[in-house]
Scaffold this active site. Structure first.
Site, PDB file in Angstrom:
ATOM      1  N   LYS A   1      33.844  34.398  51.434  1.00  0.00           N
ATOM      2  CA  LYS A   1      35.168  34.584  50.805  1.00  0.00           C
ATOM      3  C   LYS A   1      36.003  35.580  51.619  1.00  0.00           C
ATOM      4  O   LYS A   1      37.180  35.349  51.880  1.00  0.00           O
ATOM      5  CB  LYS A   1      35.003  35.061  49.354  1.00  0.00           C
TER       6      LYS A   1
ATOM      7  N   GLN B   1      31.454  39.261  41.781  1.00  0.00           N
ATOM      8  CA  GLN B   1      30.485  38.207  42.063  1.00  0.00           C
ATOM      9  C   GLN B   1      29.367  38.187  41.021  1.00  0.00           C
ATOM     10  O   GLN B   1      28.790  39.225  40.697  1.00  0.00           O
ATOM     11  CB  GLN B   1      29.894  38.429  43.474  1.00  0.00           C
TER      12      GLN B   1
ATOM     13  N   ASP C   1      39.438  34.130  39.809  1.00  0.00           N
ATOM     14  CA  ASP C   1      38.285  33.255  39.562  1.00  0.00           C
ATOM     15  C   ASP C   1      38.536  32.388  38.321  1.00  0.00           C
ATOM     16  O   ASP C   1      37.808  31.431  38.074  1.00  0.00           O
ATOM     17  CB  ASP C   1      37.014  34.100  39.339  1.00  0.00           C
TER      18      ASP C   1
END
Ligand code: NAD
Length: 306
Positions: A65, A109, A132
């Site tokens: 990412k 994460q 997200d």
């Protein structure tokens, strides 16, 4: 159309939904748009990631990412914590980043260590920076077909279907797996009055009775289970569109990295029956990053929230 009876991804091209080529193409557009944004605003779109612990998969995903942010001209920052970090410390850091006007997107994460509640973490992230798309406000707005950050993996799948101009209208879509981050939002998106969408959707899970009979009805199969080669050829109707979300890591002595990735679909035997299919690796995973980058750019440009 190439030879569908072939076993290798290279020769099923034409039916292969190529995440590498598709993501690279979209990233070029994102880079152009990021450059224009930077020229106009005097700053780059900025994604911040928080990583707790050193789980091998999480390390790889976060590194990818960050690398992709740099590639398209975004700024990226990574905050790393040891697994001993307390929930209070982590939430305080999230609050601090929420207040930072230079940050457009914030991701934490998953998975997190057991002593940290992922729901609390998700709800502490400012929904306006939740690129997200896991915050209940974004999920609720998605459900109502309102502007929102769509969860990155389902968003990536929609972008893939769009890129290949696959008309999903009226098709029967069977989603396998009901997680909050993939299966459940995917089922809502495929049923929405939108394109891609307008499907009749069956959401299946570990308690579904006669799963094979359900999957056999599918024009579109979206597998998000987390079990290697779970979907076998006898479960798939001829001509089905098969989207494999699964990333199952196994240690391997045959690769440089020391591990090998497998999908939830038995690619070798399912590909000859499918009209389109995503490979693993090289499919949905790469599109997930594109979904995340697009959400971050949209946040920087204040396209969704002001
Ligand atoms: P999860 O573990 O949260 O959910 C798995 C789901 O599968 C559950 O809803 C469960 O009911 C269902 N399931 C489990 N066993 C089943 C069975 N025997 N029959 C029917 N359903 C069953 O998983 P997740 O976070 O949604 O991830 C699923 C997979 O996708 C994992 O391999 C994960 O690594 C991968 N993933 C990939 C990406 C990507 O970018 N490609 C993103 C997120 C997750």
């Amino acid at each position: 159309m190439s030879d569908r009876n072939s076993k290798s991804p290279e020769v099923v091209l034409g039916v292969l939904l190529d995440g590498k080529a598709t993501s690279e193409k979209i990233k070029l557009q994102i880079a152009d748009e990021a450059e224009a944004f930077t020229k106009q605003s005097g700053r780059k779109p900025h994604l911040v990631a928080i990583l707790v612990g050193n789980d091998g998969g999480s390390e790889t995903y976060v590194a990818s990412k960050m690398r992709n942010c740099e590639k398209v001209g975004f700024k990226s920052s990574l905050y790393r914590y040891d697994t001993s970090v307390t929930e209070v410390e982590l939430l305080a850091k999230i609050e601090e980043i929420n207040q930072d006007d230079d940050v457009d997107g914030l991701i934490v994460q998953l998975p997190l260590p057991k002593h940290i509640d992922p729901e609390k973490v998700t709800e502490t992230i400012d929904y306006k920076k939740d690129v997200d798309g896991f915050h209940p406000i974004n999920l609720g707005r998605m459900m109502r077909n309102l502007p929102c950050f769509i969860p990155a993996t389902p968003y990536g799948i929609l972008l893939m279907l769009q890129a290949y101009q696959i008309d999903t209208t009226g098709k029967h879509c069977v989603v396998i797996g009901r997680s909050n981050i993939v299966g459940s939002p995917m089922s809502i998106l495929m049923a929405r009055n939108a394109n891609p969408g307008n499907c009749t959707v069956t959401l299946t899970h570990s308690k579904t009775k006669d799963l094979k009979a359900q999957i056999l009805k599918a024009d579109i199969i979206i597998a998000a289970i987390g079990r290697k080669n779970f979907v076998t050829a006898d479960m798939v109707k001829d001509g089905a569109i098969v989207i494999d979300v699964g990333i199952n890591r196994e240690t391997s002595t045959q690769t440089k990295s020391g591990y090998k990735l497998f999908g939830d679909v038995d690619f070798e035997h399912v590909a000859p029956k499918a009209s389109y299919i995503t490979p693993v690796p090289g499919g949905v995973g790469l599109m997930t990053i594109v979904g995340l980058l697009k959400n971050t750019l949209a946040s920087a440009r204040k396209e969704i929230y002001f």
